[in-house]
Write an enzyme that holds these catalytic residues in place. Structure first.
Site, PDB file in Angstrom:
ATOM      1  N   SER A 121       0.837  -1.210   0.000  1.00  0.00           N
ATOM      2  CA  SER A 121       0.000   0.000   0.000  1.00  0.00           C
ATOM      3  C   SER A 121       0.875   1.265   0.000  1.00  0.00           C
ATOM      4  O   SER A 121       1.694   1.432  -0.901  1.00  0.00           O
ATOM      5  CB  SER A 121      -0.957  -0.069   1.193  1.00  0.00           C
ATOM      6  OG  SER A 121      -2.007   0.851   1.029  1.00  0.00           O
ATOM      7  N   ASP A 138      -9.882  -5.534  -4.033  1.00  0.00           N
ATOM      8  CA  ASP A 138      -9.369  -4.511  -3.118  1.00  0.00           C
ATOM      9  C   ASP A 138     -10.266  -3.282  -3.204  1.00  0.00           C
ATOM     10  O   ASP A 138     -10.380  -2.665  -4.265  1.00  0.00           O
ATOM     11  CB  ASP A 138      -7.932  -4.174  -3.548  1.00  0.00           C
ATOM     12  CG  ASP A 138      -7.232  -3.250  -2.582  1.00  0.00           C
ATOM     13  OD1 ASP A 138      -7.894  -2.383  -1.989  1.00  0.00           O
ATOM     14  OD2 ASP A 138      -6.010  -3.413  -2.421  1.00  0.00           O
ATOM     15  N   HIS A 158      -7.433  -6.019   0.323  1.00  0.00           N
ATOM     16  CA  HIS A 158      -6.250  -5.197   0.630  1.00  0.00           C
ATOM     17  C   HIS A 158      -5.503  -5.692   1.878  1.00  0.00           C
ATOM     18  O   HIS A 158      -4.517  -5.085   2.291  1.00  0.00           O
ATOM     19  CB  HIS A 158      -6.718  -3.747   0.861  1.00  0.00           C
ATOM     20  CG  HIS A 158      -5.630  -2.720   0.772  1.00  0.00           C
ATOM     21  ND1 HIS A 158      -4.953  -2.448  -0.396  1.00  0.00           N
ATOM     22  CD2 HIS A 158      -5.069  -1.895   1.703  1.00  0.00           C
ATOM     23  CE1 HIS A 158      -4.048  -1.493  -0.182  1.00  0.00           C
ATOM     24  NE2 HIS A 158      -4.094  -1.152   1.088  1.00  0.00           N
TER      25      HIS A 158
END
Lengths: 283, 283
Positions: B151, B228, B261
């Site tokens: 991320s 995600d 995610h």
């Protein structure tokens, strides 16, 4: 008996889920984790391994910290992990200590007035939960069950197997509290949940129960870190190993050099336990 | 430059450690994790993979949730994971938001007056930390480095590699914030740390930087979950992939069907990344 899915995340081709439901045994809402291996999408039915966690844990610790999903996927095993106690029951003092009350149900059925309505983790784990799983998830092979756990949950796994001959095909444990009637954590929990008659504690102590066991072969496997700071005063694994020898109950007890009590230890050896369970569950 | 060992736990034959030290770049105490693979005990020197975590994380998330230690052990790689920001610097508002300030350093060097003394995560991660690691741990092969992250940290890994040609032998990412100048998280962070001149943001945006890259082959590998929830509005991976194509920078971009995610996604594919890093670090 309505189940509510709380979360679902893809993991190693399968799904790591969390469900909530109203438990009859515990008279409160409970959560449990459930890993669905990818074999299920291919139409396979799979056995179930029940995982019992240790003091302070919820249904989350094992699914986040152990990395078990890789092996559950590989060995085609559904894994169910309950919380470690009832929660939010409004019992005075339930949240005062980390090693008693909330997060510390010890997998017993309480007999003391104050706790006995809600603190029935033994009946929840060995009756209500398997029943609920086998009724609600049709990809599960009814009756193909095994059990494992860590610390307080390792002891819970062993007594669940000892008290229900044949119900679990195999039981393994990581660093179990092996003789709770003789250690501070156990004495505190048992006097709280069961009262001061120490004789009544025996039916919840693996080291005692193993001497009474009369059932099918248990396939007991215990891993214990040699650098575990709780080994000497709290876990007392040698007491259980000696009782097994005396009762002629075979056990594989492995002291793993240099490992502590953490999930770094559990994660290192969890593959071995899945191999072991798989061999027996698919035998 | 004194290092203090905060913890050490055996994991997959090696040791998962955490250290604390006073950082010069950040002017505060910082912690980082360090995994020592078992090969080190056998006398081997090993390369280092730097792992950068995402928003809200500390040095703990990756070592607890990803299960990477199995692969770091297997592929003989030391893994270093810094925290994601300075902490406790006493800057007004530093703890107000989860996506700015503490836990959200974005791996840039701040230029705004209020933040520029402490918020220098780029210099910390690409200069001070590798220097400290290579000076203090003699089992590390100086110069054999690679970088990865998740991320915000996936973006940090890519810009660290793009801005320092040849310094990292390879860079990979999980669900990176790929074009921060164009997404809400990035705009908030960059306007806060870098001010309102959007032109100045470009030097910290992977999708821009890749068009300027002129260095050795990067071995870029990006995994992204198709489920995600941040992909469309925050991560914008396609912008980076298109910029790579336009700049003729090869990248392996894999959209992994059904993954979200979380660290359940990271854990599923982390072995592939270690294989990839190992191949290049040991080439």
């Amino acid at each position: 008996m309505s189940l509510k899915q709380v979360s679902s995340a893809k993991s190693f081709g399968g799904y790591q889920k969390v469900f909530a439901h109203k438990s009859k045994e515990l008279d409160c809402e409970m959560k449990f984790s459930l890993y669905v291996p990818p074999a299920v999408e291919d139409g396979h039915k799979v056995p179930v391994l029940y995982w019992l966690s240790g003091l302070t844990c919820t249904e989350e610790n094992f699914i986040i910290k152990s990395g078990f999903q890789r092996y559950a996927a590989q060995y085609k095993i559904c894994v169910v992990g309950p919380d470690t106690s009832p929660r939010g029951c409004g019992i005075e003092g339930e949240d005062d200590d980390w090693d008693f009350g909330t997060g510390a149900g010890f997998y017993v059925d309480a007999s003391e007035e104050k706790w006995k309505k809600h603190y029935r983790m033994y009946s929840y784990v060995t009756k209500e939960l398997p029943d609920l799983i086998e009724k609600n998830f049709d990809f599960v092979i009814a009756g193909k069950r095994s059990i494992s756990g860590h610390s307080m949950g390792g002891h819970g796994a062993i007594i669940s197997a000892l008290k229900n001959p044949g119900f679990y095909m195999c039981a393994t444990a990581f660093a179990p509290i092996s003789n709770p009637t003789q250690c501070p954590w156990g004495k505190k929990a048992f006097s709280g949940y069961l009262g001061n008659d120490e004789q009544s504690w025996q039916q919840w102590d693996a080291t005692h129960l193993v001497t009474q066991y009369n059932g099918p072969y248990l396939h007991l496997l215990i891993d214990q870190g040699s650098a575990d700071p709780f080994l000497k005063d709290q876990l007392l694994c040698q007491n259980l190993v000696k009782a097994c020898a005396k009762a002629k109950i075979p056990v594989v007890y492995r002291e793993q050099e240099g490992y502590d009590h953490s999930y770094f230890f559990v994660g290192t050896f969890i593959e071995d336990h899945f191999k072991h369970h798989s061999k027996i569950l698919y035998s």
